[in-house]
Design an enzyme around this catalytic site. Structure first.
Site, PDB file in Angstrom:
ATOM      1  N   HIS A  40     -29.866  41.267 -27.360  1.00 34.62           N
ATOM      2  CA  HIS A  40     -30.527  41.251 -26.047  1.00 34.62           C
ATOM      3  C   HIS A  40     -30.127  40.043 -25.187  1.00 34.62           C
ATOM      4  O   HIS A  40     -29.591  40.226 -24.091  1.00 34.62           O
ATOM      5  CB  HIS A  40     -32.040  41.374 -26.236  1.00 34.62           C
ATOM      6  CG  HIS A  40     -32.823  41.141 -24.989  1.00 34.62           C
ATOM      7  ND1 HIS A  40     -32.730  41.966 -23.890  1.00 34.62           N
ATOM      8  CD2 HIS A  40     -33.694  40.162 -24.650  1.00 34.62           C
ATOM      9  CE1 HIS A  40     -33.519  41.492 -22.940  1.00 34.62           C
ATOM     10  NE2 HIS A  40     -34.109  40.406 -23.371  1.00 34.62           N
ATOM     11  N   HIS A  64     -33.159  32.712 -22.921  1.00 32.96           N
ATOM     12  CA  HIS A  64     -34.361  33.007 -22.136  1.00 32.96           C
ATOM     13  C   HIS A  64     -35.580  33.424 -22.961  1.00 32.96           C
ATOM     14  O   HIS A  64     -36.706  33.299 -22.502  1.00 32.96           O
ATOM     15  CB  HIS A  64     -34.071  34.038 -21.043  1.00 32.96           C
ATOM     16  CG  HIS A  64     -34.041  35.455 -21.517  1.00 32.96           C
ATOM     17  ND1 HIS A  64     -32.916  36.036 -22.046  1.00 32.96           N
ATOM     18  CD2 HIS A  64     -35.006  36.402 -21.566  1.00 32.96           C
ATOM     19  CE1 HIS A  64     -33.193  37.283 -22.391  1.00 32.96           C
ATOM     20  NE2 HIS A  64     -34.460  37.532 -22.109  1.00 32.96           N
ATOM     21  N   GLU A  68     -40.528  31.695 -25.866  1.00 33.79           N
ATOM     22  CA  GLU A  68     -41.550  32.732 -26.009  1.00 33.79           C
ATOM     23  C   GLU A  68     -41.574  33.342 -27.418  1.00 33.79           C
ATOM     24  O   GLU A  68     -42.631  33.523 -27.994  1.00 33.79           O
ATOM     25  CB  GLU A  68     -41.237  33.813 -24.967  1.00 33.79           C
ATOM     26  CG  GLU A  68     -42.369  34.558 -24.416  1.00 33.79           C
ATOM     27  CD  GLU A  68     -43.489  33.719 -23.822  1.00 33.79           C
ATOM     28  OE1 GLU A  68     -44.483  34.336 -23.539  1.00 33.79           O
ATOM     29  OE2 GLU A  68     -43.396  32.469 -23.656  1.00 33.79           O
ATOM     30  N   ASP A  69     -40.416  33.624 -27.948  1.00 33.36           N
ATOM     31  CA  ASP A  69     -40.351  34.456 -29.156  1.00 33.36           C
ATOM     32  C   ASP A  69     -39.877  33.760 -30.429  1.00 33.36           C
ATOM     33  O   ASP A  69     -39.726  34.410 -31.459  1.00 33.36           O
ATOM     34  CB  ASP A  69     -39.431  35.673 -28.906  1.00 33.36           C
ATOM     35  CG  ASP A  69     -39.998  36.578 -27.832  1.00 33.36           C
ATOM     36  OD1 ASP A  69     -41.220  36.509 -27.599  1.00 33.36           O
ATOM     37  OD2 ASP A  69     -39.229  37.339 -27.220  1.00 33.36           O
ATOM     38  N   ASP A 136     -32.451  40.401 -17.370  1.00 33.03           N
ATOM     39  CA  ASP A 136     -33.318  40.689 -18.516  1.00 33.03           C
ATOM     40  C   ASP A 136     -33.902  42.100 -18.370  1.00 33.03           C
ATOM     41  O   ASP A 136     -33.861  42.922 -19.280  1.00 33.03           O
ATOM     42  CB  ASP A 136     -34.430  39.633 -18.541  1.00 33.03           C
ATOM     43  CG  ASP A 136     -35.450  39.848 -19.651  1.00 33.03           C
ATOM     44  OD1 ASP A 136     -35.039  40.224 -20.759  1.00 33.03           O
ATOM     45  OD2 ASP A 136     -36.655  39.634 -19.396  1.00 33.03           O
ATOM     46  N   ASP A 257     -23.615  62.868   2.205  1.00 30.92           N
ATOM     47  CA  ASP A 257     -22.988  61.774   1.456  1.00 30.92           C
ATOM     48  C   ASP A 257     -23.176  61.951  -0.051  1.00 30.92           C
ATOM     49  O   ASP A 257     -23.188  60.988  -0.794  1.00 30.92           O
ATOM     50  CB  ASP A 257     -23.527  60.412   1.910  1.00 30.92           C
ATOM     51  CG  ASP A 257     -25.016  60.268   1.672  1.00 30.92           C
ATOM     52  OD1 ASP A 257     -25.689  61.284   1.413  1.00 30.92           O
ATOM     53  OD2 ASP A 257     -25.519  59.129   1.746  1.00 30.92           O
TER      54      ASP A 257
HETATM   55 MN    MN Z   1     -35.816  39.169 -22.625  1.00 30.44          MN
END
Ligand code: MN
Length: 570
Positions: A40, A64, A68-69, A136, A257
């Site tokens: 990811h 990123h 958090e994780d 993300d 179009d």
């Molecule tokens: Mn993420």
């Protein structure tokens, strides 16, 4: 360049280090798809690299989800990568804390969505945070089918309403279209099926037809001495096709179009040259020539569009633009951002803290001015940024967003949530650390209020609170505290007595007048006296300030049908 290529070029560079660090930190973790988690952040970084972002932003993409994780702390990350990267990573984590469905405000859904978009920008402080967040979201959407259906729907809706629109506003057309296309099957499964059944054949038909016309177009461009870089065919995206079909009775033949022929030329005057050449070849459909070069769209989009009547009475759309316009149309402010950065640092894509020199508001303004000098305020207006010049957005521990005036303190925050929380507030945690109750909050702060039963507010709070709501409630609570101490009652509100000539709508006008003055009504009663044609309205309000009372009585007196007015403190 891909991440692999970047690392090969600079094996000890920032991106190589971030890559190694992230892989190690996420080791053993799996995504819902069953793949290793590291897939990811790597995908996010690849996207950022494809947008030509700077090293710091790409590294932030790799890192990123770390804070958090994983057990890695902010301090540890700062030690390894410095404050700039941590600032970006932290910004992305903050945006992740915002809950879309759980917003508990009373305003209408549209305003709510608009607020959220503005908030995302306001919270970011630095546009690079928005870029990482968008990358993300793109990868999360690409892997959405691994999640349970209810979650899929919520995330798809959030993507369509918030992130795709935000990307569009930032001129990132390619991304915006892709996010919409990825959400589409989850939000409109039946319609998606219809499109899958009916459209691909049409696309093929249209493309073959255009391919047959291409040699004539080339020939005509040469005859007019218009050099071109590229001619290709652009099939309309499913999501935008669907929304257009709704306006045209689902008739595919009316979408001119469906597949457009796109001509990329060298200069602006070549664009108009090409337009002339096309019109010599095929007659234009009146009213369908659009000059987005002279007048760009509010999001910065620039191109010439024309619909012509070609052989066999087919309507086809041509889009003509320069290479630079094309790049900007696809990548919007991301393309411009890089350009500015390269210009400033003299070619090398390395520039520290550039975006901190410029606030994101200025970044947006610069970008907008570049594309539309005739109306530099248009884009900002579309973003309605004025709105939050004097507002901040703070977040509750549950992820709800509160919108407060600049300078608001934890006490304002506490009263905004609930009077009882304000009254019993004894301390505050801002972003996880203890903070004084009078410290002004900043956008993006996550605020937690500590309360203690039976506590009462302090009179000192009146010196620093920013909101009227908090001030009024503190006064009321202090009044009650004094009563309890002295045994005497101090007034906490007023009762207004109105003698009126009864008429339809009068009562509503009275209550509207009071609420518009931001005064709480505690009690309302209409008394019809025997023998009198004039009923009495008794209104108890929560306010004791003299000037407020006299202002309100003046307003109430002006209402048609109000004959007498008096008030007492209660
Ligand atoms: Mn993420």
């Amino acid at each position: 360049m891909t991440i692999k290529e970047i690392i090969k070029e600079k094996p000890d560079g920032l991106i190589a280090r971030a890559c190694k660090f992230s892989q190690k930190a996420h080791i053993g973790q799996k995504r819902k798809t069953g793949e290793p988690f590291f897939i990811h952040p790597l995908a996010v970084a690849e996207t950022l690299a494809s947008w030509n972002m700077d090293e710091e932003t790409i590294a932030a993409g790799l890192l990123h989800d770390i804070i958090e994780d994983t057990p890695t702390s902010k301090e540890e990350l700062t030690k390894q990568f410095g404050p700039e990267i941590v600032f970006l990573v932290d910004g992305v984590s903050k945006l992740g804390k915002i809950k879309y469905a759980g917003l508990s405000t009373k305003i209408a859904a549209d305003a709510k969505v608009e607020n959220l978009r503005k908030m995302i920008l306001a919270l970011s402080e630095d546009l690079r945070v928005v870029f990482v967040k968008l990358a993300d979201r793109l990868h999360n959407m690409q892997t959405l089918s691994a999640l349970p259906p209810a979650k899929q729907k919520r995330i798809a809706l959030e993507t369509e309403e918030i992130y795709a629109t935000l990307a569009y506003r930032l001129g990132m057309q390619n991304l915006s279209g892709e996010l919409n296309d990825l959400s589409f099957p989850f939000l409109y499964p039946k319609e998606y099926e219809w499109i899958l059944k009916n459209v691909p054949g049409k696309y093929e038909e249209r493309r073959e037809y255009l391919e047959k016309l291409e040699p004539q177009v080339r020939q005509m461009l040469s005859k007019h001495n218009v050099p071109w870089f590229n001619i290709d065919f652009r099939a309309k995206r499913y999501s935008s096709l669907y929304h257009k079909l709704l306006r045209h009775e689902m008739n595919l033949d009316r979408i001119y179009d469906l597949v457009a022929m796109r001509i990329i030329v060298k200069t602006v005057s070549d664009c108009y040259g090409a337009l002339g050449a096309i019109h010599e070849l095929f007659p234009p459909l009146p009213g369908r020539i659009k000059d987005y070069i002279a007048m760009s769209k509010p999001n910065g989009y620039r191109s010439l569009h024309t619909t012509v009547i070609a052989e066999g009475n087919h309507f086809i759309e041509f889009q003509i633009r320069t290479e630079e316009m094309h790049r900007n149309n696809e990548n919007g402010i991301a393309a411009h951002w890089l350009y500015e950065q390269k210009k400033k640092s003299g070619g090398a894509p390395k520039s520290k803290n550039l975006s901190k020199e410029l606030s994101w508001v200025e970044q947006l303004r610069n970008w907008q001015e570049k594309y539309d000098s005739t109306d530099p305020e248009a884009f900002l207006h579309a973003m309605k940024v004025d709105f939050f010049r004097d507002r901040i957005f703070v977040i509750t521990p549950k992820g709800e967003v509160l919108d407060l005036p600049v300078g608001s303190t934890p006490v304002d925050f506490a009263y905004h949530i609930h009077t009882a929380i304000g009254n019993t507030c004894v301390g505050a945690k801002v972003n996880g650390s203890f903070a004084p109750l009078d410290r002004p909050l900043r956008s993006g702060d996550i605020v937690e209020i500590l309360t203690q039963k039976n506590k009462l507010p302090s009179e000192d709070w009146l010196k620093f609170v920013k909101t009227d709501g908090a001030r009024d409630k503190i006064r009321v609570a202090i009044g009650q505290k004094k009563n309890a101490l002295t045994g005497r009652r101090t007034p906490t509100g007023i009762e207004i007595k109105l003698t009126v000539q009864d008429r339809f709508g009068l009562l509503k006008e009275v209550t509207d007048t009071v609420t518009r003055s931001h005064i709480n009504i505690r009690h309302l009663q209409t008394i019809h006296q025997a023998g009198s044609q004039f009923p009495i309205i008794k209104l108890q309000c929560q306010m004791i300030e003299k000037d407020k009372i006299s202002k309100l009585t003046i307003k109430l007196k002006k209402i048609k049908g109000v004959r007498e007015i008096s008030h007492i403190l209660i």
